[in-house]
Design an enzyme around this catalytic site. Structure first.
Site, PDB file in Angstrom:
ATOM      1  N   LYS A  73       0.867  -1.190   0.000  1.00 17.79           N
ATOM      2  CA  LYS A  73       0.000   0.000   0.000  1.00 17.79           C
ATOM      3  C   LYS A  73       0.900   1.236   0.000  1.00 17.79           C
ATOM      4  O   LYS A  73       1.776   1.376   0.857  1.00 17.79           O
ATOM      5  CB  LYS A  73      -0.874  -0.007   1.256  1.00 17.79           C
ATOM      6  CG  LYS A  73      -1.668   1.273   1.541  1.00 17.79           C
ATOM      7  CD  LYS A  73      -2.939   1.309   0.741  1.00 17.79           C
ATOM      8  CE  LYS A  73      -3.833   2.479   1.141  1.00 17.79           C
ATOM      9  NZ  LYS A  73      -4.535   2.250   2.421  1.00 17.79           N
ATOM     10  N   VAL A  74       0.686   2.131  -0.968  1.00 12.29           N
ATOM     11  CA  VAL A  74       1.478   3.349  -1.087  1.00 12.29           C
ATOM     12  C   VAL A  74       0.555   4.529  -1.361  1.00 12.29           C
ATOM     13  O   VAL A  74      -0.638   4.366  -1.596  1.00 12.29           O
ATOM     14  CB  VAL A  74       2.513   3.247  -2.239  1.00 12.29           C
ATOM     15  CG1 VAL A  74       3.490   2.093  -2.004  1.00 12.29           C
ATOM     16  CG2 VAL A  74       1.819   3.101  -3.589  1.00 12.29           C
ATOM     17  N   SER A  75       1.122   5.716  -1.371  1.00 18.27           N
ATOM     18  CA  SER A  75       0.376   6.909  -1.767  1.00 18.27           C
ATOM     19  C   SER A  75       0.240   6.948  -3.283  1.00 18.27           C
ATOM     20  O   SER A  75       1.201   6.640  -4.009  1.00 18.27           O
ATOM     21  CB  SER A  75       1.107   8.175  -1.315  1.00 18.27           C
ATOM     22  OG  SER A  75       1.213   8.246   0.081  1.00 18.27           O
ATOM     23  N   ALA A 129      -1.321  13.679   0.379  1.00 20.89           N
ATOM     24  CA  ALA A 129      -1.641  14.838   1.214  1.00 20.89           C
ATOM     25  C   ALA A 129      -0.667  15.982   0.973  1.00 20.89           C
ATOM     26  O   ALA A 129      -1.076  17.139   0.799  1.00 20.89           O
ATOM     27  CB  ALA A 129      -1.637  14.436   2.689  1.00 20.89           C
ATOM     28  N   HIS A 177      -6.500  10.327   7.531  1.00 19.30           N
ATOM     29  CA  HIS A 177      -7.160   9.231   8.228  1.00 19.30           C
ATOM     30  C   HIS A 177      -8.020   9.698   9.400  1.00 19.30           C
ATOM     31  O   HIS A 177      -8.798  10.644   9.273  1.00 19.30           O
ATOM     32  CB  HIS A 177      -6.130   8.183   8.670  1.00 19.30           C
ATOM     33  CG  HIS A 177      -5.411   7.533   7.543  1.00 19.30           C
ATOM     34  ND1 HIS A 177      -6.025   7.157   6.377  1.00 19.30           N
ATOM     35  CD2 HIS A 177      -4.104   7.186   7.394  1.00 19.30           C
ATOM     36  CE1 HIS A 177      -5.153   6.606   5.561  1.00 19.30           C
ATOM     37  NE2 HIS A 177      -3.975   6.620   6.158  1.00 19.30           N
TER      38      HIS A 177
END
Length: 259
Positions: free
Chosen positions: A54-56, A107, A147
């Site tokens: 899982k990554v950005s 973000a 989150h």
């Protein structure tokens, strides 16, 4: 031989991957699991550290030579964007020191684009769980959070200067792409991996109580009601399948001048 899998300990990820991690997806292999903040997985993926990770979404330009983007399992949606938080009232980030969760996070990319005309004076990369306490204590003028912070920042006496998801949706009309699931080229068949992950998502929805203890054990002392809000917001139809709208959102993000 087990495959390596890395994702965050956040409730949306543990909820999604519970079935896959616990051998509840027929035909899927065993996995060695690493739990890590997304800034850690972004960097590790650049070194090819994991088979599934899982990554950005903002890190994709540095990763797609070595990884396939899977059409499921990630975090993309509406009303779920990062927030820019402050302790004292201000209109923008001019002259501010801001704490961010990573320089290749979605973000941070959105914050740079939003604040391009009035950028902060200094940016510091800080572990996610230290950002709100740091702003509350006056170590930083502002903090960029993701989150569950959407549900808890008021407890620290902080206010939201900007909702970057709301800003993004207003600019593009598209949902915001936050976290992607990648399969390493030459290591994992991406079609098979997508089926494993999608089956894990569907199992989670069909048996929500099955993952409860697992999710809470990794929720970093998060209250059960915040855990429930977190999952409801970040695990949605795009988690099962990006679809045309999801892919359009990803393409729009990757065209951003902030990348």
């Amino acid at each position: 031989m087990a495959l390596s899998l890395a994702f965050s300990p956040c409730p949306n990820d543990t909820f999604v991957f519970h079935a896959l991690v616990h051998g509840l997806v027929p035909g899927a292999p065993a996995f060695d699991v690493t739990y890590a903040d997304v800034d850690v997985t972004n960097t590790a993926a650049e070194n090819g550290a994991f088979d599934l990770v899982k990554v950005s979404y903002a890190a994709l330009p540095w990763l797609l030579d070595d990884y396939h983007l899977l059409p499921c399992g990630g975090a993309l949606g509406r009303g779920c964007g990062p927030l820019v938080l402050t302790k004292d009232a201000r209109d923008d980030l001019t002259g501010a020191t801001i704490a961010v969760p990573g320089e290749r996070t979605t973000a941070y990319m959105l914050m740079r684009q939003w604040a391009a005309a009035r950028p902060p004076a200094k940016v510091e990369v800080v572990p996610f769980d230290q950002i709100m306490p740091g702003v509350a204590a006056g170590r930083f003028d502002a903090g960029l959070v993701i989150h569950e912070a959407r549900f808890t920042y008021q407890r620290y006496g902080l206010t939201a200067l900007a909702d970057l998801g709301e800003w993004w949706e207003g600019e593009t009309g598209l949902p915001i792409p936050l976290g992607a699931i990648l399969a390493r080229r030459g290591s994992v068949d991406p079609d098979a991996a997508a089926e494993w992950v999608r089956a894990s998502v569907r199992y989670a929805w069909a048996h929500p109580e099955a993952s409860r203890d697992y999710v809470l054990a990794h929720a970093q002392e998060m209250e059960p009601d915040v855990v429930d809000q977190h999952i409801a917001l970040y695990v949605n139809e795009f988690t099962e399948d990006l679809g045309n709208e999801g892919y359009k959102a990803v393409e729009a993000l990757l065209r951003s001048p902030a990348l």
